[in-house]
Design a protein around this motif. Structure first.
Motif, short mmCIF file in Angstrom:
data_model
loop_
_atom_site.label_atom_id
_atom_site.label_comp_id
_atom_site.label_asym_id
_atom_site.label_seq_id
_atom_site.Cartn_x
_atom_site.Cartn_y
_atom_site.Cartn_z
N VAL A 97 49.22 43.65 34.05
CA VAL A 97 48.32 42.85 34.85
C VAL A 97 48.89 42.68 36.25
CG1 VAL A 97 47.12 40.63 35.04
CG2 VAL A 97 47.53 41.64 32.78
N ASP A 145 46.08 39.06 39.97
CA ASP A 145 45.26 38.54 38.88
C ASP A 145 45.96 37.41 38.14
OD1 ASP A 145 43.14 40.28 39.38
OD2 ASP A 145 44.01 41.86 38.14
N ARG A 178 45.57 34.37 40.30
CA ARG A 178 44.21 33.82 40.23
C ARG A 178 44.01 32.99 38.97
NH1 ARG A 178 40.29 35.41 37.30
NH2 ARG A 178 41.24 37.45 36.85
N LEU A 188 43.50 39.63 29.72
CA LEU A 188 43.61 40.59 30.82
C LEU A 188 44.55 41.73 30.45
CD1 LEU A 188 43.80 38.32 33.99
CD2 LEU A 188 41.96 39.87 33.36
#
Length: 356
Positions: free
Chosen positions: A310, A314, A317, A335
């Motif tokens: 990942v 991300d 976030r 994810l």
């Protein structure tokens, strides 16, 4: 060209005659000529450049054996070796600085177990571990409790029991009352128990069990960190995400030495090779440090199954936009699996909150 006496050469090179005699004995700086009768040393003027290099490297604190290697290298290679040496010095200095700060606080009467804020603090936490989409079994262990947060990533045929044993060996810290001055000692002692536990699950006479171990112990106003391997801790503070652990891997050492870029390391075939771990024959030297706890901070502990699958943006976030730790760990694991789930993935998310 006329040779220089040892006195003249010492003055020009800023090395003492005593040092020059030592470097001659070590084969580091051999005189151009030694009188067979008197043993008197004479040096060529062109040796001054190497002598000055030796003097500068000694001022850096470089060991003589390493200086000998540097002096035998071509300039470009020698520059890389000096860069690598200094990166290691800076890393060691940072670790000692953290320990010095802790000792100063302890010896001047500051109690790390007492809150430095007007309101008492607590942890709100969640943990999740998943096999992923490729592996046949899960060798990770993730744990979150009221005082202890931990992630371990096992390897070898007995990797799963190795990671579980390492984390179980730390769980006694949840209920122990540790004096402020003994926090780091308690963590180091617990790591020793974890190492013995890992050895205990290996096959008789075998070396098929090992694990990383990254854990944080809540102390009231601080989090004490123990780290070995390539699991990671990230801190979300004032909207910014920081990695506060340093990977103990071959590729990270190459990055530190300037021989690889982070982009090159991401696809390096040896990116998973560990330099430190808990296991037979492994270097088990831990990183130990303390972090002040502040209300609003969020910590993420994760195995490399997250960090290799990942993107950092991300991860940032999710941590910034997902209020509840339980939802955050589920989304992070999701994810990793959506990116192919190439490895087991484990996450612990813990928020430092002010008690009502």
């Amino acid at each position: 060209m006329e040779l220089l006496t040892i006195g003249a050469f010492a003055k020009a090179s800023r090395l003492s005659p005593k040092a020059l005699r030592l470097y001659d004995e070590l084969g580091l700086l051999t005189p151009a000529r030694v009188d067979p009768d008197t043993g008197y040393r004479r040096y060529a003027p062109e040796q001054l450049e190497q002598a000055r290099l030796v003097a500068w490297l000694r001022r850096l604190g470089m060991p003589l054996a390493r200086i000998r290697r540097v002096c035998a290298m071509e300039p470009g290679e020698a520059a890389g070796e000096i860069r690598a040496y200094w990166a290691r010095v800076e890393a060691d200095t940072a670790a000692r600085r953290d320990l010095a700060a802790f000792l100063v606080d302890h010896l001047t009467g500051k109690d790390p177990t007492m809150s430095r804020t007007t309101a008492p603090l607590a942890l709100r936490y969640a943990a999740l571990s998943d096999t992923g989409r490729v592996r046949a079994s899960n060798q990770d262990t993730a744990y979150a409790g009221s005082r202890l947060l931990a992630v371990a990533d096992g390897y070898g045929t007995r990797g799963a029991p190795a990671s579980a044993a390492a984390v179980d060996a730390l769980r006694s810290l949840e209920s122990e009352t540790v004096p402020a001055g003994d926090l780091l000692n308690a963590l180091e002692d617990a790591l020793g128990r974890a190492e013995q536990a890992v050895h205990g699950v290996a096959s008789p006479g075998g070396d098929d069990a090992g694990t990383t171990l990254t854990a944080m112990l809540w102390t009231g106003s601080q989090l004490a960190l123990v780290h070995i391997g390539d699991s990671r801790v990230h801190l979300l503070h004032d909207g910014q995400l920081f990695q506060i652990t340093h990977d103990h891997t071959i590729v990270q050492s190459l990055i530190d030495e300037g021989r690889l870029t982070p982009e090159e390391a991401a696809s390096h075939p040896q990116r998973s090779l560990l330099m430190r771990a808990l296991g037979r024959g492994a270097d088990s030297t831990p990183d130990l440090r303390l972090h002040d706890a502040r209300a609003g901070d969020r910590y993420l502990l994760c195995s490399d199954g997250l960090s290799t699958a990942v993107a950092a943006g991300d991860v940032h976030r999710v941590l910034a936009d997902t209020p509840e730790p339980e939802a955050a760990v589920r989304e992070l694991v999701g994810l990793a699996n959506a990116s192919g789930g190439p490895d087991n993935v484990s996450c612990v998310v813990a928020d430092v909150v002010a008690q009502a």
